[in-house]
Design a protein around this motif. Structure first.
Motif, PDB file in Angstrom:
ATOM      1  N   PHE A 169      47.579 -11.567  21.152  1.00  0.00           N
ATOM      2  CA  PHE A 169      47.237 -10.265  20.611  1.00  0.00           C
ATOM      3  C   PHE A 169      45.734 -10.036  20.829  1.00  0.00           C
ATOM      4  CE2 PHE A 169      50.754 -10.856  17.244  1.00  0.00           C
ATOM      5  CZ  PHE A 169      51.686 -10.246  18.062  1.00  0.00           C
ATOM      6  N   GLU A 170      45.384  -8.820  21.257  1.00  0.00           N
ATOM      7  CA  GLU A 170      43.978  -8.472  21.445  1.00  0.00           C
ATOM      8  C   GLU A 170      43.662  -7.232  20.624  1.00  0.00           C
ATOM      9  OE1 GLU A 170      40.650  -8.068  25.045  1.00  0.00           O
ATOM     10  OE2 GLU A 170      42.727  -8.641  25.467  1.00  0.00           O
ATOM     11  N   LEU A 171      42.514  -7.256  19.955  1.00  0.00           N
ATOM     12  CA  LEU A 171      42.103  -6.165  19.069  1.00  0.00           C
ATOM     13  C   LEU A 171      41.149  -5.229  19.800  1.00  0.00           C
ATOM     14  CD1 LEU A 171      42.144  -4.999  16.153  1.00  0.00           C
ATOM     15  CD2 LEU A 171      40.159  -6.461  15.680  1.00  0.00           C
ATOM     16  N   TRP A 172      41.392  -3.922  19.663  1.00  0.00           N
ATOM     17  CA  TRP A 172      40.589  -2.906  20.344  1.00  0.00           C
ATOM     18  C   TRP A 172      40.087  -1.878  19.343  1.00  0.00           C
ATOM     19  CZ3 TRP A 172      40.273  -3.652  25.670  1.00  0.00           C
ATOM     20  CH2 TRP A 172      41.217  -4.539  26.222  1.00  0.00           C
ATOM     21  N   VAL A 173      38.899  -1.334  19.602  1.00  0.00           N
ATOM     22  CA  VAL A 173      38.390  -0.211  18.826  1.00  0.00           C
ATOM     23  C   VAL A 173      38.336   1.002  19.753  1.00  0.00           C
ATOM     24  CG1 VAL A 173      35.961  -0.828  19.268  1.00  0.00           C
ATOM     25  CG2 VAL A 173      36.536   0.670  17.357  1.00  0.00           C
ATOM     26  N   ILE A 174      38.811   2.136  19.239  1.00  0.00           N
ATOM     27  CA  ILE A 174      38.845   3.371  20.018  1.00  0.00           C
ATOM     28  C   ILE A 174      38.012   4.408  19.280  1.00  0.00           C
ATOM     29  CG2 ILE A 174      40.319   5.107  21.087  1.00  0.00           C
ATOM     30  CD1 ILE A 174      42.630   3.057  20.800  1.00  0.00           C
ATOM     31  N   GLU A 175      36.893   4.782  19.864  1.00  0.00           N
ATOM     32  CA  GLU A 175      35.975   5.733  19.250  1.00  0.00           C
ATOM     33  C   GLU A 175      36.120   7.083  19.929  1.00  0.00           C
ATOM     34  OE1 GLU A 175      31.137   6.110  18.684  1.00  0.00           O
ATOM     35  OE2 GLU A 175      32.047   5.507  20.584  1.00  0.00           O
ATOM     36  N   ARG A 176      36.608   8.029  19.162  1.00  0.00           N
ATOM     37  CA  ARG A 176      36.826   9.393  19.671  1.00  0.00           C
ATOM     38  C   ARG A 176      37.654   9.332  20.962  1.00  0.00           C
ATOM     39  NH1 ARG A 176      31.403   9.147  18.073  1.00  0.00           N
ATOM     40  NH2 ARG A 176      31.002  10.225  16.115  1.00  0.00           N
ATOM     41  N   SER A 177      37.176   9.971  22.022  1.00  0.00           N
ATOM     42  CA  SER A 177      37.947  10.003  23.267  1.00  0.00           C
ATOM     43  C   SER A 177      37.472   8.964  24.274  1.00  0.00           C
ATOM     44  CB  SER A 177      37.857  11.396  23.905  1.00  0.00           C
ATOM     45  OG  SER A 177      36.502  11.729  24.177  1.00  0.00           O
ATOM     46  N   ASN A 178      36.612   8.043  23.835  1.00  0.00           N
ATOM     47  CA  ASN A 178      36.074   7.030  24.739  1.00  0.00           C
ATOM     48  C   ASN A 178      37.114   5.949  25.026  1.00  0.00           C
ATOM     49  OD1 ASN A 178      33.513   8.246  24.809  1.00  0.00           O
ATOM     50  ND2 ASN A 178      32.959   7.274  22.871  1.00  0.00           N
ATOM     51  N   PRO A 179      36.974   5.234  26.141  1.00  0.00           N
ATOM     52  CA  PRO A 179      37.918   4.156  26.466  1.00  0.00           C
ATOM     53  C   PRO A 179      37.893   3.074  25.392  1.00  0.00           C
ATOM     54  CG  PRO A 179      36.559   4.716  28.371  1.00  0.00           C
ATOM     55  CD  PRO A 179      35.964   5.429  27.200  1.00  0.00           C
ATOM     56  N   PRO A 180      39.002   2.382  25.191  1.00  0.00           N
ATOM     57  CA  PRO A 180      39.044   1.292  24.210  1.00  0.00           C
ATOM     58  C   PRO A 180      38.036   0.199  24.544  1.00  0.00           C
ATOM     59  CG  PRO A 180      41.258   1.895  24.926  1.00  0.00           C
ATOM     60  CD  PRO A 180      40.309   2.612  25.840  1.00  0.00           C
ATOM     61  N   GLN A 181      37.457  -0.382  23.502  1.00  0.00           N
ATOM     62  CA  GLN A 181      36.549  -1.508  23.651  1.00  0.00           C
ATOM     63  C   GLN A 181      37.168  -2.726  22.964  1.00  0.00           C
ATOM     64  OE1 GLN A 181      33.253  -1.599  25.083  1.00  0.00           O
ATOM     65  NE2 GLN A 181      33.895   0.335  26.000  1.00  0.00           N
ATOM     66  N   SER A 182      37.204  -3.847  23.659  1.00  0.00           N
ATOM     67  CA  SER A 182      37.824  -5.038  23.102  1.00  0.00           C
ATOM     68  C   SER A 182      36.930  -5.676  22.046  1.00  0.00           C
ATOM     69  CB  SER A 182      38.119  -6.059  24.202  1.00  0.00           C
ATOM     70  OG  SER A 182      38.633  -7.253  23.635  1.00  0.00           O
ATOM     71  N   LEU A 183      37.535  -6.038  20.915  1.00  0.00           N
ATOM     72  CA  LEU A 183      36.849  -6.825  19.896  1.00  0.00           C
ATOM     73  C   LEU A 183      37.199  -8.302  20.021  1.00  0.00           C
ATOM     74  CD1 LEU A 183      37.279  -4.447  16.827  1.00  0.00           C
ATOM     75  CD2 LEU A 183      35.239  -4.811  18.197  1.00  0.00           C
ATOM     76  N   GLY A 184      38.100  -8.629  20.928  1.00  0.00           N
ATOM     77  CA  GLY A 184      38.425 -10.028  21.169  1.00  0.00           C
ATOM     78  C   GLY A 184      39.891 -10.341  20.958  1.00  0.00           C
ATOM     79  N   VAL A 185      40.286 -11.493  21.460  1.00  0.00           N
ATOM     80  CA  VAL A 185      41.642 -12.008  21.239  1.00  0.00           C
ATOM     81  C   VAL A 185      41.753 -12.474  19.791  1.00  0.00           C
ATOM     82  CG1 VAL A 185      43.255 -13.853  21.841  1.00  0.00           C
ATOM     83  CG2 VAL A 185      41.993 -12.662  23.637  1.00  0.00           C
ATOM     84  N   ILE A 186      42.837 -12.120  19.124  1.00  0.00           N
ATOM     85  CA  ILE A 186      43.035 -12.489  17.727  1.00  0.00           C
ATOM     86  C   ILE A 186      43.545 -13.925  17.662  1.00  0.00           C
ATOM     87  CG2 ILE A 186      44.267 -11.967  15.600  1.00  0.00           C
ATOM     88  CD1 ILE A 186      44.532  -9.085  16.581  1.00  0.00           C
ATOM     89  N   PRO A 187      42.807 -14.828  17.017  1.00  0.00           N
ATOM     90  CA  PRO A 187      43.274 -16.206  16.909  1.00  0.00           C
ATOM     91  C   PRO A 187      44.557 -16.294  16.080  1.00  0.00           C
ATOM     92  CG  PRO A 187      40.941 -16.025  16.349  1.00  0.00           C
ATOM     93  CD  PRO A 187      41.491 -14.636  16.396  1.00  0.00           C
ATOM     94  N   VAL A 188      45.307 -17.358  16.300  1.00  0.00           N
ATOM     95  CA  VAL A 188      46.492 -17.606  15.500  1.00  0.00           C
ATOM     96  C   VAL A 188      46.053 -18.041  14.102  1.00  0.00           C
ATOM     97  CG1 VAL A 188      48.568 -19.015  15.259  1.00  0.00           C
ATOM     98  CG2 VAL A 188      47.828 -18.256  17.527  1.00  0.00           C
ATOM     99  N   GLY A 189      46.681 -17.492  13.077  1.00  0.00           N
ATOM    100  CA  GLY A 189      46.350 -17.877  11.709  1.00  0.00           C
ATOM    101  C   GLY A 189      46.641 -16.754  10.751  1.00  0.00           C
ATOM    102  N   GLN A 190      46.793 -17.105   9.479  1.00  0.00           N
ATOM    103  CA  GLN A 190      47.088 -16.093   8.461  1.00  0.00           C
ATOM    104  C   GLN A 190      45.857 -15.257   8.157  1.00  0.00           C
ATOM    105  OE1 GLN A 190      48.924 -17.607   4.916  1.00  0.00           O
ATOM    106  NE2 GLN A 190      48.635 -15.718   3.761  1.00  0.00           N
ATOM    107  N   SER A 191      44.684 -15.900   8.078  1.00  0.00           N
ATOM    108  CA  SER A 191      43.434 -15.184   7.834  1.00  0.00           C
ATOM    109  C   SER A 191      42.413 -15.690   8.832  1.00  0.00           C
ATOM    110  CB  SER A 191      42.930 -15.414   6.406  1.00  0.00           C
ATOM    111  OG  SER A 191      43.838 -14.869   5.468  1.00  0.00           O
ATOM    112  N   VAL A 192      41.929 -14.815   9.707  1.00  0.00           N
ATOM    113  CA  VAL A 192      41.000 -15.211  10.764  1.00  0.00           C
ATOM    114  C   VAL A 192      39.857 -14.221  10.829  1.00  0.00           C
ATOM    115  CG1 VAL A 192      42.760 -16.407  12.129  1.00  0.00           C
ATOM    116  CG2 VAL A 192      42.331 -13.975  12.522  1.00  0.00           C
ATOM    117  N   HIS A 193      38.812 -14.592  11.550  1.00  0.00           N
ATOM    118  CA  HIS A 193      37.619 -13.750  11.658  1.00  0.00           C
ATOM    119  C   HIS A 193      37.178 -13.633  13.111  1.00  0.00           C
ATOM    120  CE1 HIS A 193      36.747 -13.564   7.294  1.00  0.00           C
ATOM    121  NE2 HIS A 193      37.341 -14.741   7.283  1.00  0.00           N
ATOM    122  N   LEU A 194      36.624 -12.480  13.434  1.00  0.00           N
ATOM    123  CA  LEU A 194      36.030 -12.239  14.746  1.00  0.00           C
ATOM    124  C   LEU A 194      34.600 -11.755  14.555  1.00  0.00           C
ATOM    125  CD1 LEU A 194      38.865 -10.203  16.550  1.00  0.00           C
ATOM    126  CD2 LEU A 194      38.317 -12.609  16.901  1.00  0.00           C
TER     127      LEU A 194
END
Length: 238
Positions: A169-194
């Motif tokens: 799973f990869e997390l993305w932020v989408i600001e207005r009409s701009n292309p998505p920006q990756s926040l990173g691959v989501i590590p496996v785990g119940q509670s994780v941090h990026l």
């Protein structure tokens, strides 16, 4: 990227039941059973007291307000107009799994909210904090996200949905009409941090959208989502 695996209350555990009791999300029969346990089991009663002590400061931050009578009428109209609930039999509104899932997501958010002052007791909690419930989009994947602009940390609580073997799973932020920006691959785990890279910190703001895509192991090879979006939601300031 830093990773922290902090397990929250296990579903069905006394810790979870006590927390759900305080939040008021237990079904009637289970709430009655919990009430009897409070009277008969000192250890369980202490758990309930501890959750009340943890959560009561949050309620104190909001002044009491009496909603207009029209609010309940409007809600009743949307939920029960035309007896749709009875006509459909057991609807998703009466699904225990749904409410349990929402309760788990709420508890995950509360755990993150409560943990920050204790992890950094000398620092004031930043006013620039955002939350998002990344609800399933054609999947069963659900995450709850808290972003702290002060520490540039994204905390993710995994509610439901497993990633297929060999995929990420990869997390993305989408600001207005701009292309998505990756926040990173989501590590496996119940509670994780990026940790958030400098280049995308200014993209994260109230109203921006977060989305999770299913990618090859290690993340998107193109810098843009290549797989289906499995969960998404809007950021809201708290």
């Amino acid at each position: 990227m830093s990773i922290a695996d902090d397990s929250g209350p296990e579903p069905g555990s006394d810790e979870m039941i006590a927390a759900e009791y305080v939040l008021g999300v237990l079904p009637a029969a289970e709430r009655q059973a919990a009430t009897r346990r409070i009277e008969a089991e000192p250890d369980f009663a202490r758990l309930v007291d501890q959750w009340e002590a943890r959560l009561s400061p949050m309620a104190a931050a909001y002044p009491a307000a009496e909603p207009p009578a029209s609010v309940k009428a409007a809600i009743d109209g949307r939920l029960f107009a035309g007896n749709r609930v009875q006509a459909r039999g057991v609807s998703w509104w009466s699904s225990l799994a749904l409410w349990r899932g929402l309760a788990i997501a709420s508890l995950a958010a509360l755990a993150l909210y409560i943990a920050v002052p204790y992890l950094s007791p000398q620092a004031e909690v930043s006013a620039e904090r955002y939350v998002a419930s990344l609800a399933p989009t054609g999947s069963d994947v659900h995450y709850f996200v808290v972003y702290d602009a002060r520490s540039q940390d994204v905390g993710l609580s995994h509610v439901t949905g497993a990633r297929p073997e060999g995929r990420d799973f990869e997390l993305w932020v989408i600001e207005r009409s701009n292309p998505p920006q990756s926040l990173g691959v989501i590590p496996v785990g119940q509670s994780v941090h990026l940790d958030v890279a400098d280049a995308v910190r200014n993209k994260i703001e109230a109203g921006a959208q977060l989305a999770i895509s299913l990618e090859p192991a290690g993340g998107s090879p193109t810098g843009q989502p290549t797989g289906p979006v499995v969960a998404a939601g809007d950021l809201n300031s708290i």
